[in-house]
Scaffold this active site. Structure first.
Site, PDB file in Angstrom:
ATOM      1  N   VAL A   1    -100.167 -10.071-146.548  1.00 17.29           N
ATOM      2  CA  VAL A   1    -101.238  -9.232-145.995  1.00 17.29           C
ATOM      3  C   VAL A   1    -102.355  -9.048-147.026  1.00 17.29           C
ATOM      4  O   VAL A   1    -103.535  -9.090-146.696  1.00 17.29           O
ATOM      5  CB  VAL A   1    -100.666  -7.874-145.536  1.00 17.29           C
ATOM      6  CG1 VAL A   1    -101.782  -6.913-145.160  1.00 17.29           C
ATOM      7  CG2 VAL A   1     -99.716  -8.078-144.348  1.00 17.29           C
ATOM      8  N   GLU A   2    -101.987  -8.881-148.268  1.00 18.69           N
ATOM      9  CA  GLU A   2    -103.001  -8.567-149.282  1.00 18.69           C
ATOM     10  C   GLU A   2    -103.868  -9.772-149.665  1.00 18.69           C
ATOM     11  O   GLU A   2    -105.061  -9.623-149.897  1.00 18.69           O
ATOM     12  CB  GLU A   2    -102.345  -7.989-150.537  1.00 18.69           C
ATOM     13  CG  GLU A   2    -101.762  -6.599-150.331  1.00 18.69           C
ATOM     14  CD  GLU A   2    -102.826  -5.554-150.002  1.00 18.69           C
ATOM     15  OE1 GLU A   2    -104.016  -5.793-150.265  1.00 18.69           O
ATOM     16  OE2 GLU A   2    -102.465  -4.496-149.471  1.00 18.69           O
ATOM     17  N   SER A   3    -103.259 -10.950-149.781  1.00 21.44           N
ATOM     18  CA  SER A   3    -104.063 -12.080-150.282  1.00 21.44           C
ATOM     19  C   SER A   3    -103.693 -13.408-149.627  1.00 21.44           C
ATOM     20  O   SER A   3    -104.035 -14.449-150.160  1.00 21.44           O
ATOM     21  CB  SER A   3    -103.899 -12.197-151.807  1.00 21.44           C
ATOM     22  OG  SER A   3    -102.587 -12.632-152.126  1.00 21.44           O
TER      23      SER A   3
END
Ligand code: CA
Length: 428
Positions: A143-145
């Protein structure tokens, strides 16, 4: 100092948008109807140059060598895109399901499963050391990167010092927060902890200063980042192993309970009183079972004494979730419910579990900022205290809404969509 990773302190205003979010152009992550919020009003600001000089002095007085502060900040110009990004937060309205489905895609599930296989050895070691399961960790990473892939996109990645200096000087409502993050970023540079070869001499991250594979803000990096691969550097920028272990360390520090999961989707019985889904009242899993709730997918519930709260993110016509204590730990990473449900859902899918069983009420239209304020003022006029008319639909507004819905014979689910607003507008 609040140390949520991606979130503005003491605020539920959409978080500092991360790299992936920027790429998708989602300024305001997310927010389900009822969760979206308004940006702070822009306020007058002192000239950037004056502010920059003050920041150099501040940093030099706070454990940053003067030459580093001068080299990094002297002559720096603000980045107008960064301020524009903060102002765009919140007015954007996007249904929660759009956000989740844009993030939990078949491609991201497959890529995550490949990462689970590739990194099976370090993930097992991280699990053993920190007591956080690999599916949750890889879900945060995805989700973050997008498993680090956006870190190579120089159109998305920004110089962190410039972003944080811009925010320190241009976002007066949170200037101290940004200044402390900036100071931490300068300390990281001074200690030579980060690899700087992508942009020579430049620490990289999102527009709001979140860095590396799992998007740590600089102060969070300082407190929670770890060197897990043993090369002597806490390298969350190029070592996925360090980043995953750092996230595990962060989650453990905030109370992650190994083996419990975040919760699960439930099916409500016919005629269920939606007011029980008040997002704050915990009951044991046994008590919820006695109220008629069943897991949406077959699963054993061996620990029935565990407390859980019930939420209906899109009202009584959408899916229902029982949230166990680990869900609150996910929210420590980012306070948006849509974000936390996305991480939760991706972790389930990576584990091989099916998607949500109940569909979202896709015909519903979420409310704009003006409409949210209108709803709040109409609730207040009718004697239901919404906690202010600020366009931020939080627990108080949802409680007011439930009281109103109950009084007019609607399911008291606290869910605000266009139909509800129309209804309240039409009745005196
Ligand atoms: Ca390392």
């Amino acid at each position: 100092m609040d140390d949520r990773i991606m979130s503005t302190p003491k605020s539920r205003e959409g978080r500092h948008t991360g790299l992936r979010a920027l790429r998708l152009g989602i300024a305001a992550l997310a927010l389900a109807p009822g969760l979206a919020v308004a940006a702070p009003e822009p306020a007058p600001t002192p000239p950037f140059e004056t502010c920059r000089t003050d920041l150099i002095a501040w940093a030099a007085a706070h454990d940053v060598p003067q030459p580093v502060a001068q080299a990094q900040l002297g002559g720096l110009e603000p980045n107008p895109d960064v301020l524009a990004a903060t102002r765009n937060q919140g007015e954007f309205v996007r249904p929660i399901w759009d956000y989740i489905e844009a993030s939990v895609t078949p491609a991201r599930i497959e890529a995550g499963q490949r990462k689970l296989a590739e990194l099976a050895t370090p993930l097992a070691a991280i699990e053993a050391r920190y007591g956080v399961d690999r599916y949750t960790l890889v879900a945060f990473w995805g989700v973050e990167s997008t498993y680090g892939t956006v870190l190579d996109d120089l159109a998305v990645v920004k110089p962190v010092v410039r972003s944080l200096a811009t925010l320190s000087c241009g976002d007066p409502s949170r200037a101290a927060y940004w200044r402390d993050e900036l100071t931490a970023a300068l300390q990281i540079l001074a200690r030579d902890e980060a690899p700087l070869d992508k942009m020579p001499g430049v620490l990289t991250g999102s527009w709001a200063g979140a860095m590396g594979h799992t998007q740590f803000m600089p102060t969070v990096y300082q407190q929670h980042a770890v060197d897990f691969d043993g090369d002597g550097k806490r390298d969350i920028w190029t070592s996925a192993t360090d980043a995953l272990a750092s996230t595990a360390n962060y989650l453990r520090a905030h109370g992650w309970r190994f083996g419990e999961g975040w919760g699960y989707e439930v099916v409500l019985p016919e005629g269920f009183d939606a007011a029980l889904a008040d997002e704050t009242t915990p009951r044991s899993l046994a008590a919820w079972r006695d109220l008629g709730l069943k897991p949406a997918h077959d699963r054993a519930i061996p620990d029935e004494a565990t407390q859980a709260t019930l939420i209906l993110p899109a009202g009584i016509r959408g899916p229902a979730f029982l949230l166990r204590p680990n869900f609150a730990v996910i929210l420590r990473y980012n306070t948006a419910l849509a974000y936390a449900l996305t991480v939760a859902q991706l972790s389930d899918r990576l584990r091989g579990d099916p998607g949500f069983s109940r569909d979202w009420p896709r015909g519903d239209r979420p409310l704009s900022g003006d409409e949210r304020r209108d709803l709040q003022s109409r609730l207040t006029e009718r004697g239901y205290a919404s906690g202010g008319v600020d366009g931020k639909i939080g627990p108080k507004t949802r409680a007011a809404l439930r009281a109103y819905q109950g009084s007019v014979g609607l399911p008291a689910d606290g869910y605000a969509d266009a139909a509800l607003l129309e209804r309240i507008r039409a009745t005196p």
